[in-house]
Design a protein around this motif. Structure first.
Motif, mmCIF file in Angstrom:
data_model
loop_
_atom_site.group_PDB
_atom_site.id
_atom_site.type_symbol
_atom_site.label_atom_id
_atom_site.label_comp_id
_atom_site.label_asym_id
_atom_site.label_seq_id
_atom_site.Cartn_x
_atom_site.Cartn_y
_atom_site.Cartn_z
ATOM 1 N N GLY A 90 0.829 -1.211 0.000
ATOM 2 C CA GLY A 90 0.000 0.000 0.000
ATOM 3 C C GLY A 90 0.854 1.248 0.000
ATOM 4 N N LYS A 145 -4.726 2.593 4.855
ATOM 5 C CA LYS A 145 -5.784 1.621 4.549
ATOM 6 C C LYS A 145 -5.476 0.271 5.203
ATOM 7 N N ALA A 146 -4.199 -0.115 5.117
ATOM 8 C CA ALA A 146 -3.793 -1.393 5.704
ATOM 9 C C ALA A 146 -3.721 -1.291 7.216
ATOM 10 N N SER A 193 -5.321 -2.369 -0.301
ATOM 11 C CA SER A 193 -4.342 -1.326 0.032
ATOM 12 C C SER A 193 -3.665 -0.748 -1.216
#
Lengths: 158, 275
Positions: free
Chosen positions: B181, B192-193, B262
């Motif tokens: 990501g 996001k991850a 991600s």
């Protein structure tokens, strides 16, 4: 640590997997994938070339069939033209022949007419001679009646 | 073969089998003498006593030795395949080529399906992870023996039946998702991850739990002499094969899905591109 978790061993496991991942990635995954991609590309290329060749062939086919149709039409036209010309020529020949025949007939008729008149002209003295001969014969050989009747005949002819 | 001969043969075979079973029961199991079932089970989970010396440097869990062994074998096989098989690949594949292509194609397909934007690295990672988990789990079926520091001979377990191995796999997979990501979407991709911070723990313990349960059942079955016949074929072999397949599939699916999430390009970029 709980559950006997050992950070050093976790790191050793990680190192082990990283080495394995690198080896499998570079020794197996990448070359095999490269080969698969290459073959896919090759197949796509063949498909593309086949499609192009096919479309070219279709175009050529259309072009040639169009040419063939126009050639056939041209041949048809030429045939009909030739037939018309031949007919015209035949008519001309016929007319000419007819004219020639007419001329010949006319000439023949004139000649015949001429011959007829010649004949007719030639016939009168001969008839006179024949009549003279006959009269002489009758005079010397037959009766006076015959002589009279002959004179009547010759008078009637004149 | 006549019916009479068949009956006699069957009877002789049954008598020999019965005699052997009686003999085994009468002589007793060495496992029962040295360690109680409680100790065996506890050791399978915690590896407190059954440690093995790694080249005389440190004492490690048997799972780490299994991990090294499995990796070494896989690397040797990969080298052999790279040198002798891959250069001879043809347009019409043979058996080994077909197998390799199917394997690589399968993981590439999974990676592409779950992570359509960036999947080359993810494909390679899930390929390696699946191979490691599958062959690592099957490895315990071979029953390769090793000697603990206490001098007891043990059968080497699956690498991921060791909590340290499972944690390593879980965190490494999470690291791949996180950095995937970061490299593709920058900080946004990493964030996001990061919101799935429980992912490494869940992945680790899922692997550990699944493989440990298999190991415990196998230990239990093999501990008693009476259950050591026929039953291990079902419990040991089939359960191990199922574990190997299921755990490989679960981990690679999770990794590829989260990696895809991600590394997914942000919507703003798409809008900009469209405009």
């Amino acid at each position: 640590m709980p559950l006997n978790i050992d950070i050093q061993q976790v790191l050793l496991h990680m190192l082990n997997f990283v080495i394995l991942f690198a080896a499998l990635y570079f020794l197996l995954y990448k070359p095999v994938k490269k080969f698969i991609d290459g073959r896919e590309e090759y197949c796509k290329d063949i498909e593309k070339r086949t499609k192009t060749t096919l479309s070219d062939a279709e175009e050529l086919k259309c072009e040639y069939s169009g040419k063939l149709e126009s050639a056939q039409e041209e041949i048809k036209k030429m045939k009909s033209d030739a037939a018309d010309e031949a007919e015209k020529e035949a008519d001309e020949i016929k007319d000419k022949a007819r004219q020639e025949a007419g001329n010949i007939i006319e000439k023949a008729r004139a000649e015949a007419e001429k011959e007829k008149s010649n004949i007719l002209n030639g016939v009168n003295p001969e008839i006179c001679k024949l009549a003279q001969d006959a009269a002489e014969k009758i005079v010397f050989e037959s009766t006076s009646d015959a002589y009279d009747s002959f004179l009547d005949i010759t008078d009637g002819d004149e | 073969m006549s019916k009479k001969t068949k009956a006699v043969s069957s009877l002789v075979f049954a008598l020999i089998a019965a005699a052997l079973i009686i003999g085994i029961i009468l002589t007793g199991s060495p496992g029962e003498k040295e360690e109680s079932i409680k100790e065996v089970m506890r050791d399978a989970v915690l590896h407190e006593t059954g440690k093995i010396s790694l080249f005389g440097i440190i004492q490690v869990n048997p799972g780490l030795i299994s991990a090294f062994t499995v990796s070494a074998v896989l690397i040797i096989i990969a080298i052999i395949l790279r040198i002798f098989v891959i250069p001879k690949f043809t347009l019409k594949p043979g058996k080994i080529q077909y197998l390799l292509e199917r394997g690589v194609g399968l993981f590439t397909g999974i990676a592409k399906e779950n992570s359509p934007d960036h999947n080359i690295f993810a494909g390679g990672y899930i390929f390696a992870a699946a191979v490691y988990i599958f062959f690592g789990t099957i490895f315990e079926l071979f029953g390769i023996q090793a000697q603990t520091v206490r001098g007891i001979s043990i059968s080497l377990p699956a690498p991921l039946a060791d909590i340290n191995g499972a944690i390593a796999m879980g965190f490494l997979s999470y690291g791949i998702i996180l950095f995937g990501g970061l490299f593709t979407n920058g900080i946004k991709g990493m964030l996001k991850a990061l919101k799935d911070f429980s992912l490494p723990i869940s992945m680790s313990f899922r692997l550990f739990g699944a493989l440990l349960s298999g190991a415990l059942v196998t230990e239990l079955v093999y501990y008693y002499a009476l259950t050591s016949y026929v039953l291990p074929v079902l419990v040991g072999v089939l359960f191990t094969l199922l574990h190997a397949l299921i755990q490989s599939y679960v981990l690679i699916t999770l990794v590829s899905i989260f990696y895809g999430e991600s590394t997914e390009p942000s919507k703003k970029k798409e809008k900009r591109k469209k405009s």
